[in-house]
Write a protein that holds these residues in place. Structure first.
Motif, short mmCIF file in Angstrom:
data_model
loop_
_atom_site.label_atom_id
_atom_site.label_comp_id
_atom_site.label_asym_id
_atom_site.label_seq_id
_atom_site.Cartn_x
_atom_site.Cartn_y
_atom_site.Cartn_z
N ILE A 54 -3.50 84.58 65.74
CA ILE A 54 -2.84 83.69 64.79
C ILE A 54 -2.91 84.32 63.41
CG2 ILE A 54 -4.92 82.34 64.32
CD1 ILE A 54 -3.09 79.90 64.00
N GLY A 55 -1.79 84.23 62.68
CA GLY A 55 -1.75 84.77 61.33
C GLY A 55 -1.64 83.66 60.31
N LEU A 56 -2.43 83.74 59.26
CA LEU A 56 -2.46 82.74 58.20
C LEU A 56 -2.23 83.43 56.87
CD1 LEU A 56 -5.61 80.68 59.28
CD2 LEU A 56 -3.21 80.19 59.80
N SER A 57 -1.48 82.78 55.97
CA SER A 57 -1.27 83.33 54.63
C SER A 57 -2.45 82.99 53.75
CB SER A 57 0.02 82.76 54.03
OG SER A 57 -0.13 81.37 53.76
N HIS A 58 -2.49 83.65 52.55
CA HIS A 58 -3.62 83.40 51.65
C HIS A 58 -3.60 81.95 51.13
CE1 HIS A 58 -0.36 83.99 48.74
NE2 HIS A 58 -1.14 83.44 47.82
N GLN A 59 -2.43 81.26 51.26
CA GLN A 59 -2.34 79.87 50.82
C GLN A 59 -2.86 78.90 51.87
OE1 GLN A 59 1.82 79.48 49.89
NE2 GLN A 59 1.59 80.38 47.83
N SER A 60 -3.26 79.44 53.06
CA SER A 60 -3.76 78.56 54.13
C SER A 60 -5.23 78.22 53.97
CB SER A 60 -3.55 79.24 55.49
OG SER A 60 -2.17 79.48 55.72
N VAL A 61 -5.88 78.79 52.96
CA VAL A 61 -7.30 78.52 52.71
C VAL A 61 -7.39 77.30 51.82
CG1 VAL A 61 -9.45 79.48 51.82
CG2 VAL A 61 -7.79 80.98 52.95
#
Length: 834
Positions: free
Chosen positions: A140-147
């Motif tokens: 799964i890939g998450l962007s830096h805005q997903s934190v």
């Protein structure tokens, strides 16, 4: 309880808190024949069958009346049964592992059930990172805005009352974390990178799912930290650097243009200064031969040697004047080329033969070779004469006796054009590679070459000619070094060659020889000159040619030779009258590199002084330290060590600091005089000097030395300020006095021991003491002893014999005689007077 399974090799902890293991304290343990570990509880009648490889277990409740002792022993019997001791250690509890029920096999599956981003549960297919249920994903890939983000999961095991979860986000978390609450995990400060989210669950039967959860999580960085962003940064920075470099380049170009303009102005200024220095140096050159001419003219009555000296220096002066005029006219472009057309080979041979007398004086073989019998071309007779005669003369000067000089002429092609190649080769000592590019520079000097074997292109630093070899004539247009050079010979040759539109170069190999190559264009445009028919005319002009050649001198007087028994005696020192009573003559050291000037000074002073000579400053310093003369007459401009340096060294040397020094030089400006006197010189005499002036200067220095002795023998008055020399010599005498006083009671303390203590030779100490006190060394030591004895006799009641012993006299009668000779009274009479 910590165990290490065979399959993984890592330590696994078992406890109710870590993984819901039913036993907190184990009383005893034993392995059955299948390798299963049986663990007995400490507090309750409970047995647990543990599969360490799969981390699963089965609990068995024992009878209440068969407790296990706190220190019970569990063993495996030969029949496969297990035996545990009772609490009172009076009996055993028997256990048959095969008769016990097996653990349940319905292990549940551990799965992810949800993803949270910033506290909101993500729904698959709704525009978030989930395109399908998360349990079906391995990546799964998450962007830096997903934190911050988080996960929820479940073991789906409903038969166990308690489930313990272990989780970690590796490598953000390297150690496993224990979760006893709700199966949810949240992260808020995880940096960008690739991670593995791992979870495993433990129930009352152990590990519920051996595979567990292993999800790869890629947390992408913000755009300003991406690879293409960094690439953009590099491109932008390189662009800025390129812009700065371009700006800097343009700025430096602008500064360079300003610098060029400034340097042009400075060069014009330096050119004017150079011309001024050039004519000043030439004037200095005139002064040295004028010194000889003016002095020897007073003694010209019927003396052939004097006439020879005058003639030689007159020719040399005339030659330097001619060279100066030629260079001056070259610089002002006023020297015209008088082209004539003729056969140049006979003319070159004629010029070479005119130097034969010069070569014969040094026993040098001079030969001319031509690869062609005839070569008709345009040339300037006078300028070609200057070029060839200068080169041949210098080749002879720098070639040792029995060497050879060869002149070769040939027509060659250069860039498809015919040229005359004129080569002058010698078998001399050659020119060092580092000096070769500078041989055509004016006033160039290679300082490392010895005075006896000079290098071409050398010239004395201050423009004086150097010492020629005795009996050999100086060449025309010398190059410096040990000849009679003005330092403009090769410079003039190069200027003349360039005026004739030719080229000149030098080739040399140290200790093998030097070759000068002159390349002149072959043209036939001028009026023809038939050399053979006009040979009588050229012969008539031989006088003008020979004017550039110095007259052959007579032999010079030899340098001083010291005998084995008298180092202080000179070959120039007549020491006797008609009676055989020796007469003391002051010792004078002449440090002069020009043999003619030395000869003239000797002729002026040999009746009144014991003369010694040295050819340069270095030799002069060594000679002065050896003989310690009464006065030194020193030239300034010399090879190896100039007069200023020699004066400074002699004045700083303890053994020679008292010697008066007269500096003799052609430099007559006030600045030069101040520079010489600042080095410690006692007088400064400029060339040409008058004989009477020299004698008066020497007489005055003798009076100065006498006054110095008188002032050192008495204490200065309260208002008197002693000079630097007086202070220096008084310090020396004080040190001597202290050494003698320290060793006064030692009768064996003599001149030799005093010399060793003061680090001077007997001659040096004797000559210096004689100059400062008028006493010999032994007399000086005796005077200090007796003066001390007189002081003790006048101020103490010590017995005379004890005083004699204290001042170094063991023999009382010897002491009395010496005392009476020194003071005119006996020691006992001094005691009576006091």
């Amino acid at each position: 309880m910590d165990l290490t399974p065979k399959t993984t090799g890592t330590i696994v902890s078992y406890s109710p808190d870590e993984n819901a293991f039913p036993i907190a304290k184990a009383a005893s343990m034993a392995f059955d024949k299948e390798g299963m570990l049986w663990v007995a509880d400490f507090d309750e009648n409970l047995l647990v069958r543990l599969d360490t490889d799969h981390q699963t277990w089965t609990s068995i409740r024992k009878k209440a009346d068969s407790p296990v002792a706190s220190r019970s022993v569990g063993v495996l019997g030969p029949d496969g049964r297990l035996y545990f001791s009772n609490a009172d250690m009076t009996g055993w509890t028997e256990l048959d592992p095969e008769a016990l029920p097996l653990p349940p096999s319905d292990l549940s599956s551990l799965q992810l059930t949800g993803l949270y981003i910033k506290g909101e549960r993500q729904i698959p297919g709704k525009g978030g990172p989930l395109h399908k249920p998360i349990r079906e994903l391995e990546h799964i890939g998450l962007s830096h805005q997903s934190v911050p983000f988080g996960f929820c999961f479940s073991s789906f095991h409903f038969s166990s009352s308690r489930v313990v979860y272990h989780y970690r986000l590796y490598p953000y978390e390297e150690n496993w974390q224990v979760l006893n609450g709700d199966p949810e995990v949240h992260y808020s400060h995880v940096p960008a990178g690739t991670y593995r989210f791992q979870v495993k669950a433990y129930t009352m039967y152990g590990l519920s799912d051996r595979k567990g959860i292993d999800l790869t999580v890629v947390l992408h960085p913000p755009w300003w930290k991406s690879w293409w962003a960094y690439t953009s940064y590099v491109v932008i920075i390189m662009g800025l650097i390129a812009g700065l470099l371009l700006y800097q380049r343009r700025r430096l170009q602008f500064q360079a243009r300003l610098q060029i303009e400034h340097e042009r102005a400075e060069r014009l200024k330096e050119l004017d200064q150079f011309k001024s220095r050039f004519y000043t140096n030439i004037t200095h050159e005139f002064r040295t031969p004028l010194t000889v001419i003016k002095g020897m003219a007073e003694q010209i009555s019927g003396q052939d040697k004097v006439k020879t000296l005058i003639r030689r220096n007159s020719d040399r002066l005339l030659n330097m004047v001619n060279q100066l005029l030629e260079l001056s006219r070259l610089e002002t472009n006023s020297l015209a080329v008088n082209w004539v057309q003729g056969d140049v080979i006979p003319y070159l041979q004629y010029l070479t033969e005119s130097c034969h007398s010069l070569a014969n004086n040094k026993k040098i073989n001079l030969a001319f070779f031509s690869k062609a019998d005839s070569l008709v071309m345009d040339y300037d007779e006078t300028k070609l004469q200057h070029i060839l005669v200068n080169l041949v003369s210098n080749a002879i000067k720098f070639t040792p006796e029995y060497g050879s000089v060869k002149v070769t002429a040939a027509q060659v092609l250069e860039d498809d054009r015919p040229v005359l190649e004129l080569a002058v080769s010698d078998t001399g000592r050659g020119i060092a590679e580092e000096h070769l590019p500078h041989v055509f520079d004016r006033f160039y000097q290679a300082h490392s070459s010895p005075p006896q074997s000079p290098q071409r292109g050398e010239v004395p630093t201050e423009g004086l000619p150097e010492r020629p070899n005795a009996g050999n004539p100086p060449p025309s247009g010398g190059l410096g070094g040990a000849g009679t050079s003005s330092g403009i010979g090769l410079a003039l040759v190069k200027e003349l060659v360039q005026l004739l539109e030719g080229e000149i170069k030098a080739e040399s190999e140290v200790n093998k020889g030097t070759t000068f190559l002159v390349m002149l264009p072959v043209r036939n445009e001028a009026v023809a000159l038939h050399f053979q028919k006009d040979r009588g005319k050229l012969a008539a002009d031989s006088k003008s040619i020979s004017s550039s050649q110095p007259a052959t001198p007579g032999p010079l007087s030899p340098a001083p030779v010291y005998g084995e028994q008298g180092k202080g005696e000179s070959a120039h020192t007549p020491m006797h009258k008609s009676t055989d009573t020796p007469i003391y003559k002051p010792m004078l050291l002449i440090i002069e590199d020009n043999a003619d000037v030395t000869e003239y000074i000797i002729s002026c002073l040999d009746k009144d002084y014991a003369l010694h000579t040295a050819r340069n400053g270095k030799e002069g310093v060594e000679k002065a330290r050896e003989i310690v003369p009464d006065v030194i007459l020193c030239d300034v401009m010399m090879p190896e060590m100039d007069g200023f340096e020699a004066c400074r060294f002699l004045k700083s040397e303890r053994s020679t600091s008292h010697i008066p020094i007269i500096l003799l030089t052609a430099k007559a400006t006030q600045e030069d005089k101040v520079a010489g006197l600042s080095q410690g010189a006692d007088a400064y005499l400029t060339k040409p000097f008058d004989k009477e002036e020299l004698l008066v200067r020497l007489k005055n220095l003798a009076a100065v030395s006498q006054r110095l002795r008188e002032r050192l023998s008495m204490a200065p008055g309260p208002d008197e300020q002693p000079s630097e020399q007086e202070q220096r010599e008084a310090t020396f005498l004080k040190e001597l006095h202290e050494i003698v006083e320290t060793n006064m009671s030692d009768e064996s303390f003599d001149t030799n021991r005093l010399c060793r203590a003061i680090a001077m030779s007997r001659t040096q100490l004797h000559r210096k003491l004689k100059a400062l006190t008028g006493q010999a060394t032994a007399s000086y030591i005796r005077s200090i002893r007796l003066q001390k004895a007189k002081t003790l006799l006048e101020s103490t009641d010590m017995p005379i014999g004890e005083i004699a012993i204290q001042v170094g006299y063991k023999d009382f009668s010897h002491f009395s005689r010496s005392f009476a000779k020194e003071f005119g009274v006996l020691p006992s009479e001094v005691r009576k007077l006091t």
